[in-house]
Enzyme design. Structure first.
Site, PDB file in Angstrom:
ATOM      1  N   CYS A  38      53.274 -21.119 -37.388  1.00 24.04           N
ATOM      2  CA  CYS A  38      53.519 -19.681 -37.228  1.00 24.04           C
ATOM      3  C   CYS A  38      54.101 -19.022 -38.476  1.00 24.04           C
ATOM      4  CB  CYS A  38      54.400 -19.414 -36.015  1.00 24.04           C
ATOM      5  SG  CYS A  38      56.030 -20.216 -36.076  1.00 24.04           S
TER       6      CYS A  38
ATOM      7  N   HIS B 221      59.990 -19.246 -33.467  1.00 26.35           N
ATOM      8  CA  HIS B 221      58.665 -18.687 -33.708  1.00 26.35           C
ATOM      9  C   HIS B 221      58.775 -17.587 -34.758  1.00 26.35           C
ATOM     10  CE1 HIS B 221      54.510 -17.866 -32.844  1.00 26.35           C
ATOM     11  NE2 HIS B 221      54.738 -16.615 -32.468  1.00 26.35           N
TER      12      HIS B 221
ATOM     13  N   ASP C 264      51.221 -10.684 -33.569  1.00 29.08           N
ATOM     14  CA  ASP C 264      51.382 -12.134 -33.630  1.00 29.08           C
ATOM     15  C   ASP C 264      50.037 -12.793 -33.938  1.00 29.08           C
ATOM     16  OD1 ASP C 264      51.848 -14.855 -33.278  1.00 29.08           O
ATOM     17  OD2 ASP C 264      53.334 -14.498 -31.712  1.00 29.08           O
TER      18      ASP C 264
END
Length: 166
Positions: free
Chosen positions: A92, A128, A143
């Protein structure tokens, strides 16, 4: 004028395809985050369209690196935009730093957001990274990691979706 209209219509048709249209970037533009951002956003006339094009390309072309996720953090993780493009995979942090670098190159206000995220099934919270980008005077959350697909066991499954865009 007529030629300009034809070119505009052709470009619109390519981007209207969704994530597949984002795949049509010549290889010489895919090796450098700045060149890629310039190519993807050069004809975009709104911040929204610039952000969409960057998001679509990343979600259609970058794989999630399950091995890097499972490796000890002490092993080191290079999540720089150039490395993510070279390897075509990351965790991520790499997705978020690539989006941020390209968005900033395109003249957008963008930030990497680091925090805790809970999986959709309500599982435990985990570290994250994602993005915030200024669009129409408001910060919107994006995202690209979750928008690219999902991990099941030791495998990444590409499943681009616009659900995680704003």
């Amino acid at each position: 004028m007529r030629m300009l209209l034809i070119v505009s219509l052709l470009c619109s048709a390519v981007w209207a395809k969704g994530p597949e249209g984002a795949l049509e970037v010549p290889l010489q533009y895919q090796e450098d985050p700045n060149k890629l951002a310039d190519y993807l956003t050069g004809t975009a006339n709104t911040p929204q369209l610039k952000a969409e094009r960057i998001y679509k390309w990343i979600t259609a072309n970058i794989n999630y690196d399950v091995f890097m996720l499972r490796a000890p953090k002490s092993a080191g993780r290079d999540c720089s935009p150039a490395t993510v493009l070279q390897r075509r995979q990351s965790v991520c942090q790499g997705y978020a730093t690539l989006f941020d670098a390209m968005a900033k190159r395109a003249g957008l206000q963008s930030e990497v957001v680091v925090g805790l995220a809970r999986s959709q099934d309500g599982g435990k919270s985990e570290s994250h990274a994602w993005n915030a980008v200024m669009l129409d005077g408001e910060w919107k959350l994006i995202d690209p990691t979750w928008g690219a697909g999902y991990v099941n066991g030791e495998d990444f499954y590409r499943s681009p979706t616009e659900y995680y865009f704003c």
